[in-house]
Motif scaffolding. Structure first.
Motif, PDB file in Angstrom:
ATOM      1  N   THR A 187      -6.109  -3.293 103.436  1.00  0.00           N
ATOM      2  CA  THR A 187      -4.782  -3.056 102.800  1.00  0.00           C
ATOM      3  C   THR A 187      -5.427  -3.382 101.039  1.00  0.00           C
ATOM      4  OG1 THR A 187      -4.798  -5.641 102.375  1.00  0.00           O
ATOM      5  CG2 THR A 187      -3.714  -4.686 104.072  1.00  0.00           C
ATOM      6  N   GLY A 230      -6.111  -5.956  99.714  1.00  0.00           N
ATOM      7  CA  GLY A 230      -5.964  -7.179  99.183  1.00  0.00           C
ATOM      8  C   GLY A 230      -7.060  -8.043  98.817  1.00  0.00           C
ATOM      9  N   ARG A 286      -9.981  -8.560  83.798  1.00  0.00           N
ATOM     10  CA  ARG A 286      -9.205  -8.177  85.235  1.00  0.00           C
ATOM     11  C   ARG A 286     -10.010  -7.368  85.940  1.00  0.00           C
ATOM     12  NH1 ARG A 286      -3.089  -6.460  83.416  1.00  0.00           N
ATOM     13  NH2 ARG A 286      -4.412  -4.652  82.868  1.00  0.00           N
ATOM     14  N   ALA A 332      -9.424  -4.552  88.890  1.00  0.00           N
ATOM     15  CA  ALA A 332      -8.432  -3.669  89.437  1.00  0.00           C
ATOM     16  C   ALA A 332      -8.897  -2.850  90.855  1.00  0.00           C
ATOM     17  CB  ALA A 332      -8.116  -2.602  88.527  1.00  0.00           C
ATOM     18  N   VAL A 378      -3.502  -0.468  93.578  1.00  0.00           N
ATOM     19  CA  VAL A 378      -2.960  -1.273  94.438  1.00  0.00           C
ATOM     20  C   VAL A 378      -2.770  -2.751  93.914  1.00  0.00           C
ATOM     21  CG1 VAL A 378      -3.587  -2.545  96.635  1.00  0.00           C
ATOM     22  CG2 VAL A 378      -4.406  -0.210  96.359  1.00  0.00           C
ATOM     23  N   GLN A 379      -3.614  -3.347  93.024  1.00  0.00           N
ATOM     24  CA  GLN A 379      -3.280  -4.749  92.599  1.00  0.00           C
ATOM     25  C   GLN A 379      -4.298  -5.108  91.477  1.00  0.00           C
ATOM     26  OE1 GLN A 379      -4.711  -8.414  94.187  1.00  0.00           O
ATOM     27  NE2 GLN A 379      -5.459  -7.611  95.922  1.00  0.00           N
ATOM     28  N   ARG A 380      -4.128  -6.012  90.782  1.00  0.00           N
ATOM     29  CA  ARG A 380      -5.136  -6.728  89.778  1.00  0.00           C
ATOM     30  C   ARG A 380      -5.211  -8.021  89.869  1.00  0.00           C
ATOM     31  NH1 ARG A 380      -2.080  -2.639  86.078  1.00  0.00           N
ATOM     32  NH2 ARG A 380      -3.726  -1.053  85.296  1.00  0.00           N
ATOM     33  N   HIS A 381      -6.442  -8.652  89.399  1.00  0.00           N
ATOM     34  CA  HIS A 381      -6.847  -9.942  89.631  1.00  0.00           C
ATOM     35  C   HIS A 381      -7.652 -10.281  88.440  1.00  0.00           C
ATOM     36  CE1 HIS A 381      -7.891 -13.875  91.549  1.00  0.00           C
ATOM     37  NE2 HIS A 381      -7.081 -13.504  92.709  1.00  0.00           N
TER      38      HIS A 381
END
Length: 355
Positions: free
Chosen positions: A33, A35, A316, A318, A332-335
């Motif tokens: 995923t 994640g 961040r 990514a 997909v997402q950032r953290h």
């Protein structure tokens, strides 16, 4: 249930170093995923001042020890053991180096740690002991032209390649596996005002790729296996028409198998992809994609499904999914991570490494 354990299915361990906060953020990356699950945040030993530039990282060949260096005096280089049951890092030792290193890599036999110092224009070689600690002092220190920025061993021939950004050259050395010492054998002058920075070898072809910091370009070279010499095959700009100034090209990575190559440029906040001809190593454009703010470092997971990018200005991480057919990147997402992240390493989960 503790997911960070031996046998954790389909996951990779990600480490992101951040120079201003002087720390390493660790995550599990779900290989299906994309994640991210945080594991821990580890302080990197060093002085109280923020380290300049970056904190380079490198894994031992057996995946049991992670090396990191802070680029402020006394330039401590730390070795962390990874705990198989949790993926957490445990400090083994921290030893002072003679110079700050912008790049670290381990030789293919796992016996030596190579470092390139941008500030001091030198290469350093350290012997790695059986438990992953480093033998001190350095086995060898070699001067280079200005701003050494990368040093890696070729997958064949016992050659080591290093870049000099302001020396406008890719340097070639022969590695003596028994002694660990490097002997200079050649130097390839690059196109003027290119500024060679980071290197990567194709996994099956005699081809070396270089991202150029000053010009914001990507060059391909044919490698002579007999003597290590380089011949330019191709030179592609990563910059928009009309751009002027120093582009600040930064990092370069190949997708596993070598079907695609990616390079990032800090001034344009982009990662550019090229498809690689499997017979010739020649590149054809596969698009440019918006990345994080000031993308200094990125990495591709061992399965080739995700690309992770660190934004040095956005603080961040990514995650992009890679289209296997076109090489295109989709966010997909950032953290959030530490301040001024600049280096990413991705390895299989410790339990998978142990099998």
């Amino acid at each position: 249930m503790n997911n960070a354990s031996i046998g954790r299915p389909a996951s990779f361990l990600v480490h992101v170093s951040s120079s201003e906060s002087r720390e390493i953020h660790a995550f599990w990356l779900d290989s299906q995923t994309g994640g991210l699950e945080p594991v821990e945040v580890v302080a990197v030993p060093g002085s109280g001042a923020p380290t300049r530039g970056n904190i380079p990282l490198a894994w031992s060949r057996d995946g049991k020890v992670l090396y990191a260096q802070v680029r402020t005096d006394p330039f401590p280089l730390s070795a962390f053991a990874v705990e198989p049951a949790s993926g957490r890092l445990r400090l083994l030792e921290s030893c002072a180096m003679p110079a700050p290193m912008a790049y670290l890599s381990v030789t293919r036999d796992g016996r030596y740690l190579l470092g390139a110092s941008y500030d001091n224009a030198l290469l350093a070689v350290n012997r790695i002991q059986a438990d992953g600690r480093l033998s001190m002092p350095c086995l060898q220190i070699l001067p280079t032209p200005p701003k050494a920025h990368c040093v890696i061993e070729a997958p064949f021939g016992g050659f080591v390649y290093a870049t000099s950004v302001d020396g406008e050259a890719i340097l070639v050395y022969r590695l003596d596996a028994a002694s660990g010492r490097l002997q200079a054998v050649a130097a390839t002058a690059v196109r003027p005002e290119s500024g060679p920075r980071h290197l990567v070898f194709h996994p099956t072809l005699d081809t070396l790729y270089c991202v150029n910091e000053s010009a914001g370009s990507l060059a391909a070279y044919r490698v002579d296996r007999a003597c290590g010499a380089l011949t330019e095959l191709q030179y592609e700009s990563l910059m928009p028409a009309g751009f002027s100034g120093r582009a600040m090209g930064a990092d370069i990575h190949l997708a596993p198998g070598g079907a695609f190559i990616y390079a990032c440029v800090r001034k344009t906040d982009t990662i550019t992809a090229f498809r690689i001809d499997p017979a010739t190593g020649m590149m054809s454009s596969a698009g440019a994609f918006e990345a994080e703010d000031y993308p200094r470092g990125f990495a591709i997971d061992p399965a080739g499904r995700f690309l992770l990018c660190a934004g040095q200005n956005s603080n961040r991480l990514a995650v992009f999914v890679i289209d296997p057919g076109t090489g295109a990147l989709t966010l997909v997402q950032r953290h959030a991570v530490g301040r001024r992240p600049s280096w990413i390493e991705i390895v299989p989960a410790p339990g998978q490494l142990a099998r």
